[in-house]
Write a protein that holds these residues in place. Structure first.
Motif, PDB file in Angstrom:
ATOM      1  N   MET A  22       7.140   1.584  14.293  1.00 13.13           N
ATOM      2  CA  MET A  22       6.267   0.722  13.491  1.00 13.13           C
ATOM      3  C   MET A  22       6.976  -0.520  12.958  1.00 13.13           C
ATOM      4  O   MET A  22       6.311  -1.480  12.563  1.00 13.13           O
ATOM      5  CB  MET A  22       5.622   1.513  12.350  1.00 13.13           C
ATOM      6  CG  MET A  22       6.544   1.916  11.240  1.00 13.13           C
ATOM      7  SD  MET A  22       5.726   2.747   9.857  1.00 13.13           S
ATOM      8  CE  MET A  22       5.442   4.373  10.479  1.00 13.13           C
ATOM      9  N   LYS A  23       8.310  -0.551  12.971  1.00 11.90           N
ATOM     10  CA  LYS A  23       9.044  -1.677  12.391  1.00 11.90           C
ATOM     11  C   LYS A  23       8.634  -3.032  12.959  1.00 11.90           C
ATOM     12  O   LYS A  23       8.460  -3.988  12.209  1.00 11.90           O
ATOM     13  CB  LYS A  23      10.555  -1.490  12.591  1.00 11.90           C
ATOM     14  CG  LYS A  23      11.207  -0.680  11.524  1.00 11.90           C
ATOM     15  CD  LYS A  23      12.719  -0.649  11.711  1.00 11.90           C
ATOM     16  CE  LYS A  23      13.348   0.207  10.646  1.00 11.90           C
ATOM     17  NZ  LYS A  23      14.802   0.283  10.795  1.00 11.90           N
ATOM     18  N   LYS A  24       8.467  -3.132  14.262  1.00 11.32           N
ATOM     19  CA  LYS A  24       8.151  -4.431  14.862  1.00 11.32           C
ATOM     20  C   LYS A  24       6.822  -4.975  14.347  1.00 11.32           C
ATOM     21  O   LYS A  24       6.653  -6.173  14.174  1.00 11.32           O
ATOM     22  CB  LYS A  24       8.165  -4.352  16.382  1.00 11.32           C
ATOM     23  CG  LYS A  24       7.038  -3.538  16.998  1.00 11.32           C
ATOM     24  CD  LYS A  24       7.143  -3.498  18.522  1.00 11.32           C
ATOM     25  CE  LYS A  24       6.071  -2.677  19.160  1.00 11.32           C
ATOM     26  NZ  LYS A  24       6.088  -1.267  18.865  1.00 11.32           N
ATOM     27  N   ASN A  25       5.877  -4.076  14.096  1.00 10.18           N
ATOM     28  CA  ASN A  25       4.581  -4.500  13.572  1.00 10.18           C
ATOM     29  C   ASN A  25       4.679  -4.912  12.104  1.00 10.18           C
ATOM     30  O   ASN A  25       4.090  -5.902  11.696  1.00 10.18           O
ATOM     31  CB  ASN A  25       3.550  -3.388  13.740  1.00 10.18           C
ATOM     32  CG  ASN A  25       3.247  -3.125  15.195  1.00 10.18           C
ATOM     33  OD1 ASN A  25       2.848  -4.024  15.911  1.00 10.18           O
ATOM     34  ND2 ASN A  25       3.445  -1.905  15.645  1.00 10.18           N
ATOM     35  N   VAL A  26       5.410  -4.146  11.329  1.00  6.67           N
ATOM     36  CA  VAL A  26       5.546  -4.434   9.907  1.00  6.67           C
ATOM     37  C   VAL A  26       6.306  -5.740   9.692  1.00  6.67           C
ATOM     38  O   VAL A  26       5.897  -6.594   8.899  1.00  6.67           O
ATOM     39  CB  VAL A  26       6.245  -3.267   9.179  1.00  6.67           C
ATOM     40  CG1 VAL A  26       6.584  -3.635   7.749  1.00  6.67           C
ATOM     41  CG2 VAL A  26       5.364  -2.019   9.212  1.00  6.67           C
TER      42      VAL A  26
END
Length: 160
Positions: A22-26
């Protein structure tokens, strides 16, 4: 007797994998006012552009629309809806949405499913012009059925 997270149905390794996914989206929602990185127990957001800020907040969930999303195995739109529900409450008071936090509870952590849900949260935040500064993903085996989940969010905005 339950002696570990694993014994209770919680897989910490899958949790770590979900966070990585999820990091890339956040991170695409972050701006210069976000002062902390993803994964901290709290978040810091600078209010530098305001002289006399008033903070406005709103919290909400997606509600029964989740049932439709779960039946269709469509995960990326419920996050957008969650953000919209919270941001709308802030906008109604004339405030600019600044940041958002989400709470996601799952019966079993499927990292790709969690990623898709958070991708929707990130898209909602991009559309609203606010940053995701944190959140919580709770794996609650035995409380939610395998494949079931619930999502809620919290938005903070400001105005002069």
């Amino acid at each position: 007797m339950i002696k570990s997270y694993k014994d209770s149905g919680v897989d910490k390794e899958e949790g770590y994998k979900a966070v990585e996914l999820m990091k890339k989206n956040v991170l695409k929602t972050h701006n210069k006012s976000v002062l902390t990185n993803l994964g901290s127990f709290g978040a810091m957001y600078e209010l530098g552009q305001y002289k006399n800020p008033v903070l406005i907040s709103g919290t909400d969930g997606v509600g029964t629309k989740l049932e439709i999303a779960m039946k269709q195995k469509k995960y990326d739109t419920v996050g957008i809806d969650c953000v919209a529900m919270c941001v709308n409450d802030v906008l109604c008071h004339g405030a600019k949405p600044l940041f958002f936090l989400d709470y996601l509870a799952v019966g079993k952590n499927y990292p790709e499913q969690v990623e898709a849900i958070v991708e929707g949260v990130a898209e909602g935040c991009v559309q609203a012009g606010c940053a995701i500064v944190g959140g919580e993903t709770a794996e609650m085996a035995g409380f939610y059925e395998d494949g079931e989940y619930d999502i809620a969010g919290f938005c903070v905005g400001a105005q002069e």
